[in-house]
Structure formats: structure tokens, C-alpha cells
Design an enzyme around this catalytic site. Structure first.
Site, PDB file in Angstrom:
ATOM      1  N   ASP A   1       0.827  -1.210   0.000  1.00 20.00           N
ATOM      2  CA  ASP A   1       0.000   0.000   0.000  1.00 20.00           C
ATOM      3  C   ASP A   1       0.863   1.263   0.000  1.00 20.00           C
ATOM      4  O   ASP A   1       0.456   2.300  -0.532  1.00 20.00           O
ATOM      5  CB  ASP A   1      -0.993   0.004   1.164  1.00 20.00           C
ATOM      6  CG  ASP A   1      -2.281   0.737   0.798  1.00 20.00           C
ATOM      7  OD1 ASP A   1      -2.775   0.546  -0.329  1.00 20.00           O
ATOM      8  OD2 ASP A   1      -2.790   1.516   1.622  1.00 20.00           O
TER       9      ASP A   1
ATOM     10  N   GLU B   1      -9.675  -3.148  -6.140  1.00 20.72           N
ATOM     11  CA  GLU B   1      -9.580  -3.209  -4.674  1.00 20.72           C
ATOM     12  C   GLU B   1      -9.658  -4.662  -4.188  1.00 20.72           C
ATOM     13  O   GLU B   1      -8.928  -5.068  -3.286  1.00 20.72           O
ATOM     14  CB  GLU B   1     -10.673  -2.357  -4.013  1.00 20.72           C
ATOM     15  CG  GLU B   1     -10.487  -0.848  -4.189  1.00 20.72           C
ATOM     16  CD  GLU B   1      -9.336  -0.265  -3.355  1.00 20.72           C
ATOM     17  OE1 GLU B   1      -8.875  -0.915  -2.400  1.00 20.72           O
ATOM     18  OE2 GLU B   1      -8.898   0.844  -3.686  1.00 20.72           O
TER      19      GLU B   1
HETATM   20  C1  LIG Z   1      -5.375   0.024  -2.476  1.00 21.03           C
HETATM   21  C2  LIG Z   1      -5.808   1.287  -1.802  1.00 21.03           C
HETATM   22  N1  LIG Z   1      -7.035   1.756  -2.051  1.00 21.03           N
HETATM   23  C3  LIG Z   1      -7.462   2.884  -1.454  1.00 21.03           C
HETATM   24  C4  LIG Z   1      -6.645   3.580  -0.601  1.00 21.03           C
HETATM   25  C5  LIG Z   1      -7.177   4.828   0.084  1.00 21.03           C
HETATM   26  O1  LIG Z   1      -6.347   5.895  -0.050  1.00 21.03           O
HETATM   27  C6  LIG Z   1      -5.356   3.060  -0.363  1.00 21.03           C
HETATM   28  N2  LIG Z   1      -4.489   3.672   0.483  1.00 21.03           N
HETATM   29  N3  LIG Z   1      -4.978   1.912  -0.972  1.00 21.03           N
END
Ligand SMILES: Cc1ncc(CO)c(N)n1
Length: 221
Positions: free
Chosen positions: A48, A211
Site C-alpha cells: 500500500d 480493490e
Molecule cells: C489500495 C488502496 N485503495 C485505497 C486507498 C485509500 O487511499 C489506499 N491507500 N490503498
């Protein structure tokens, strides 16, 4: 908010199954019931961080489109608030990674991440209009808000070590910010031509799919 008037709320209902797979993913459920595998969490954290670095130019491109295309001044201020918060967010990732012993320099993005980042990059070109980009932005933030807020509401068993992470996206200020993004998207969609609305709906579905793949990637070995 009047749901019948909200194109985004209509899509949340129309694509409910996909929406729940994105916002109630087994990875999120495992955080909430306390059975989460910490090595999965660490994998998510490193991946992330890479994603958020790519998210920065995406958000600034939405900001630029709002400045060019929106008649409503507050749009730019709301989006700029989100953009400005990313600096603090990257610091948070670095701090969290060092707590967990995750080396952020040595991380290679997995395929699902690379594909999601490529998807983000496709919005930064000038031919993608503000309505479509704002819809994507709302959807991306909202999946995290709905996922992580679920981990800190009701009688959750979220491990103490993960509460900070869940609060980062699950807190009510972030929820309010997502509602503001939804209002922006809805206002744009209501006056957009049909082909733009169709494209925005496809983008909404694509965000949910990306997602889900991102959670799958984080939780699988
Ligand atoms: C994969 C992903 N989706 C959404 C967000 C929200 O900012 C994040 N940090 N990472």
C-alpha cells in the site's frame, strides 16, 4: 442525502455484491475478528505504501481537473485537503513500516498492485474529464473508509496493534471527507452526458475489482 437523486448511491446498490466483496473482504473480516495473519498485514503495508506513492500524482491530477473544469470553488479545497494529507500519510507508512520491521526500499510491487497503479496513471491524461476522475477518486477512498471503519465499529476483536491503521481510514472525519467527495461526484454526474455517466460507472466497477484484487494479493501467500 436523497439516495434516489444520487447516481453513486444507485451504483452502490446496483453492484452490491461486488461492493461487498471490496468492503467486506476476508482480509478485512480477519482483522475485525482478530484472526488476521500479521505477515499478511505486513505485505499489505508494504504494497500500500507503493500504491499511495502512485496515488499522489493521481490526486493532483484530479485537483488540476477541478481547477480547470469545476465552477464550484469548494471542490478544489476539498480535493486539495485530500492531496495535502498524503504527505503525512507517506510519513505514517514509513513510521508504521519501521515498527513492523518492513523494509520499504526493498519492496517489489505485485501484479495486482502494478495493474492498479497503471489504472491510476490512465486518469492523469487531460482527455479524462473531471466527472470520471472524481468518481474514481471517491470510490477509491470510500472502499478504504467502509472497510476499515467496519474493523472499529460494533464488538470487533481487532488486534490493538492494528487499531491505528483502522482508525486512519475508518475515523469519522475521513468518513465526512468521503461524503464530500461523493457529493462532488454526484453533482458532476447529474449534469454529465450519458456517455460520461456510462464511463464513470465502468470506472466505479473497475475500482471495486482492483480493490478486491489488492486485498487478495495482501492476504494470499
Ligand atoms: C489500495 C488502496 N485503495 C485505497 C486507498 C485509500 O487511499 C489506499 N491507500 N490503498
Amino acid at each position: 442525502m436523497d439516495d434516489e437523486q444520487s447516481p453513486t448511491a444507485t451504483w452502490q446498490a446496483k453492484h452490491r455484491e461486488l461492493y461487498e466483496r471490496a468492503t467486506r473482504h476476508p482480509f478485512i473480516l480477519s482483522i475485525r475478528d482478530g484472526t488476521v495473519d500479521f505477515s499478511s498485514f505486513k505485505r499489505w503495508l508494504g504494497q500500500d505504501y507503493i500504491f499511495v506513492r502512485e496515488f499522489v500524482p493521481f490526486v493532483f491530477s484530479v485537483l488540476l481537473k477541478s481547477w480547470k473544469e469545476s465552477e464550484i470553488k469548494s471542490d478544489m479545497e476539498i480535493i486539495f485537503g485530500g492531496a495535502a494529507a498524503l504527505s503525512d500519510e507517506l510519513s505514517w507508512f514509513k513510521n508504521e513500516a519501521s515498527k513492523w520491521g518492513v523494509d520499504l526500499c526493498g519492496i517489489t510491487p505485485f501484479t495486482a498492485n502494478t495493474e492498479y497503479c497503471r489504472f491510476l496513471q490512465s486518469f492523469t491524461t487531460l482527455d479524462i474529464n473531471y466527472t470520471v476522475a472524481a468518481t474514481a477518486f471517491w470510490a477509491i477512498e470510500t472502499v478504504y473508509q467502509e472497510s476499515f471503519s467496519f474493523c472499529i465499529e460494533g464488538d470487533h476483536k481487532t488486534p490493538t496493534e492494528l487499531l491505528g491503521t483502522c482508525q486512519r481510514w475508518g475515523n469519522s472525519d475521513f468518513g465526512q471527507y468521503c461524503k464530500s467527495l461523493q457529493q462532488i461526484a454526484d453533482r458532476c454526474l447529474k449534469k454529465a452526458p450519458a456517455d460520461v455517466v456510462r464511463m464513470a460507472e465502468e470506472v466505479f466497477v473497475s475500482v471495486l475489482e482492483h480493490e478486491i484484487e489488492f486485498w487478495n494479493m495482501s492476504s494470499s501467500e
